[in-house]
Design a protein around this motif. Structure first.
Motif, PDB file in Angstrom:
ATOM      1  N   LEU A  63      15.012  24.112  41.362  1.00  0.00           N
ATOM      2  CA  LEU A  63      14.967  22.566  41.198  1.00  0.00           C
ATOM      3  C   LEU A  63      14.465  22.157  42.659  1.00  0.00           C
ATOM      4  CD1 LEU A  63      15.346  19.863  39.647  1.00  0.00           C
ATOM      5  CD2 LEU A  63      17.576  19.800  40.719  1.00  0.00           C
ATOM      6  N   SER A  64      13.442  21.393  42.537  1.00  0.00           N
ATOM      7  CA  SER A  64      12.663  20.744  43.703  1.00  0.00           C
ATOM      8  C   SER A  64      11.999  19.194  43.552  1.00  0.00           C
ATOM      9  CB  SER A  64      11.649  21.497  44.277  1.00  0.00           C
ATOM     10  OG  SER A  64      10.560  21.666  43.261  1.00  0.00           O
ATOM     11  N   ALA A  65      12.160  18.535  44.443  1.00  0.00           N
ATOM     12  CA  ALA A  65      11.445  17.293  44.586  1.00  0.00           C
ATOM     13  C   ALA A  65       9.920  17.522  45.328  1.00  0.00           C
ATOM     14  CB  ALA A  65      12.235  16.072  45.381  1.00  0.00           C
ATOM     15  N   GLU A  66       8.832  17.201  44.352  1.00  0.00           N
ATOM     16  CA  GLU A  66       7.492  17.287  44.777  1.00  0.00           C
ATOM     17  C   GLU A  66       6.592  16.030  44.725  1.00  0.00           C
ATOM     18  OE1 GLU A  66       5.763  20.369  42.419  1.00  0.00           O
ATOM     19  OE2 GLU A  66       7.211  22.160  43.022  1.00  0.00           O
ATOM     20  N   ASN A  67       5.587  16.062  45.033  1.00  0.00           N
ATOM     21  CA  ASN A  67       4.864  14.946  45.186  1.00  0.00           C
ATOM     22  C   ASN A  67       5.402  13.730  45.532  1.00  0.00           C
ATOM     23  OD1 ASN A  67       2.547  16.468  44.300  1.00  0.00           O
ATOM     24  ND2 ASN A  67       3.222  16.173  42.147  1.00  0.00           N
ATOM     25  N   ILE A  68       6.122  13.619  46.832  1.00  0.00           N
ATOM     26  CA  ILE A  68       7.052  12.536  46.978  1.00  0.00           C
ATOM     27  C   ILE A  68       5.925  11.187  47.809  1.00  0.00           C
ATOM     28  CG2 ILE A  68       8.787  11.738  48.620  1.00  0.00           C
ATOM     29  CD1 ILE A  68       9.787  14.743  48.721  1.00  0.00           C
ATOM     30  N   ARG A  69       6.090  10.243  47.205  1.00  0.00           N
ATOM     31  CA  ARG A  69       5.213   9.118  47.467  1.00  0.00           C
ATOM     32  C   ARG A  69       6.206   7.867  47.436  1.00  0.00           C
ATOM     33  NH1 ARG A  69       3.751  11.988  43.141  1.00  0.00           N
ATOM     34  NH2 ARG A  69       5.042  10.532  41.532  1.00  0.00           N
ATOM     35  N   PRO A  70       5.757   6.766  48.194  1.00  0.00           N
ATOM     36  CA  PRO A  70       6.575   5.453  48.710  1.00  0.00           C
ATOM     37  C   PRO A  70       7.238   5.126  47.538  1.00  0.00           C
ATOM     38  CG  PRO A  70       4.728   5.449  49.904  1.00  0.00           C
ATOM     39  CD  PRO A  70       4.360   6.634  48.935  1.00  0.00           C
ATOM     40  N   ASP A  71       6.604   4.967  46.273  1.00  0.00           N
ATOM     41  CA  ASP A  71       7.262   4.496  45.043  1.00  0.00           C
ATOM     42  C   ASP A  71       7.899   5.531  43.975  1.00  0.00           C
ATOM     43  OD1 ASP A  71       4.826   5.559  44.285  1.00  0.00           O
ATOM     44  OD2 ASP A  71       4.350   4.010  42.880  1.00  0.00           O
ATOM     45  N   SER A  72       7.784   6.654  44.257  1.00  0.00           N
ATOM     46  CA  SER A  72       8.353   7.728  43.010  1.00  0.00           C
ATOM     47  C   SER A  72       8.049   9.163  43.876  1.00  0.00           C
ATOM     48  CB  SER A  72       7.350   7.674  41.807  1.00  0.00           C
ATOM     49  OG  SER A  72       5.773   7.823  42.240  1.00  0.00           O
ATOM     50  N   PHE A  73       8.572  10.079  42.726  1.00  0.00           N
ATOM     51  CA  PHE A  73       8.493  11.622  43.033  1.00  0.00           C
ATOM     52  C   PHE A  73       8.538  12.276  41.901  1.00  0.00           C
ATOM     53  CE2 PHE A  73      13.013  10.925  43.090  1.00  0.00           C
ATOM     54  CZ  PHE A  73      13.666  12.173  42.479  1.00  0.00           C
ATOM     55  N   SER A 128       6.974   4.336  53.474  1.00  0.00           N
ATOM     56  CA  SER A 128       6.124   5.633  53.596  1.00  0.00           C
ATOM     57  C   SER A 128       7.084   6.423  52.493  1.00  0.00           C
ATOM     58  CB  SER A 128       6.148   6.189  55.097  1.00  0.00           C
ATOM     59  OG  SER A 128       7.499   6.374  55.375  1.00  0.00           O
ATOM     60  N   ALA A 129       6.769   7.774  52.496  1.00  0.00           N
ATOM     61  CA  ALA A 129       7.324   8.699  51.690  1.00  0.00           C
ATOM     62  C   ALA A 129       8.660   9.014  52.278  1.00  0.00           C
ATOM     63  CB  ALA A 129       6.688  10.014  51.591  1.00  0.00           C
ATOM     64  N   PRO A 130       9.931   8.694  51.480  1.00  0.00           N
ATOM     65  CA  PRO A 130      11.112   8.918  51.761  1.00  0.00           C
ATOM     66  C   PRO A 130      11.519  10.375  51.889  1.00  0.00           C
ATOM     67  CG  PRO A 130      11.184   8.326  49.710  1.00  0.00           C
ATOM     68  CD  PRO A 130       9.569   8.134  50.013  1.00  0.00           C
ATOM     69  N   VAL A 131      12.470  10.795  52.457  1.00  0.00           N
ATOM     70  CA  VAL A 131      13.459  12.007  52.261  1.00  0.00           C
ATOM     71  C   VAL A 131      14.111  12.334  50.644  1.00  0.00           C
ATOM     72  CG1 VAL A 131      15.144  13.748  53.008  1.00  0.00           C
ATOM     73  CG2 VAL A 131      13.646  12.313  54.616  1.00  0.00           C
ATOM     74  N   VAL A 132      13.718  12.976  49.978  1.00  0.00           N
ATOM     75  CA  VAL A 132      14.194  12.896  48.774  1.00  0.00           C
ATOM     76  C   VAL A 132      15.145  14.193  48.415  1.00  0.00           C
ATOM     77  CG1 VAL A 132      14.012  13.172  46.338  1.00  0.00           C
ATOM     78  CG2 VAL A 132      12.441  11.703  47.669  1.00  0.00           C
ATOM     79  N   GLN A 133      16.440  14.137  48.009  1.00  0.00           N
ATOM     80  CA  GLN A 133      17.178  15.410  47.717  1.00  0.00           C
ATOM     81  C   GLN A 133      17.407  15.155  46.231  1.00  0.00           C
ATOM     82  OE1 GLN A 133      20.954  15.557  49.866  1.00  0.00           O
ATOM     83  NE2 GLN A 133      21.267  17.467  48.952  1.00  0.00           N
ATOM     84  N   VAL A 134      17.518  16.428  45.672  1.00  0.00           N
ATOM     85  CA  VAL A 134      17.728  16.756  44.127  1.00  0.00           C
ATOM     86  C   VAL A 134      18.771  17.693  44.194  1.00  0.00           C
ATOM     87  CG1 VAL A 134      15.661  15.709  43.136  1.00  0.00           C
ATOM     88  CG2 VAL A 134      15.685  18.240  43.784  1.00  0.00           C
ATOM     89  N   THR A 135      19.615  17.377  43.070  1.00  0.00           N
ATOM     90  CA  THR A 135      20.740  18.517  42.645  1.00  0.00           C
ATOM     91  C   THR A 135      21.013  18.448  41.314  1.00  0.00           C
ATOM     92  OG1 THR A 135      22.937  19.221  43.340  1.00  0.00           O
ATOM     93  CG2 THR A 135      22.440  16.807  42.857  1.00  0.00           C
TER      94      THR A 135
END
Length: 116
Positions: free
Chosen positions: A72-82, A49-56
């Motif tokens: 800076l942000s992570a958007e449209n987080i999907r199981p295979d990409s973001f 499923s959609a994971p937790v994503v952190q970007v820096t």
């Protein structure tokens, strides 16, 4: 809080240059006002499923003659990409940005099975 329902967990991570616009005079370097760059980043293996994503930001190359304004942000987080999304505004000039990311979430296990 995000709760994970299964035992197998996975962590994926990486770095990518989001943009480099100094040499070619792109509008992140030469422009003013609201500007945005986004890049889709694929995981090495899909999560369940959609994971937790952190970007820096792992590299800033900026002009210091004005205030540094950035998000800076992570958007449209999907199981295979973001999507990694960087934005700035006003007279801030950004030559280059590299981002580091980490994703944490449920992964498939060899004992998983689906009931139809």
């Amino acid at each position: 809080m995000k709760k994970f329902l299964t035992h197998p967990m996975g962590i994926d991570q990486g770095e990518t240059v989001l943009f480099s616009e100094f040499a070619d005079g792109g509008d992140m370097w030469t422009g003013e006002g609201p500007r945005e760059r986004r890049k889709t980043i694929a995981f090495g293996q899909a999560f369940r499923s959609a994971p937790v994503v952190q970007v820096t930001v792992s590299l800033w190359d900026v002009d210091t003659s004005s205030a540094l304004r950035a998000e800076l942000s992570a958007e449209n987080i999907r199981p295979d990409s973001f999507d990694a999304v960087f934005s700035t505004w006003a007279d801030t000039r950004i030559a280059r940005i590299r981002v580091a990311w980490t994703a944490f979430g449920e992964v498939a296990h060899e004992d998983d099975w689906t009931i139809s």
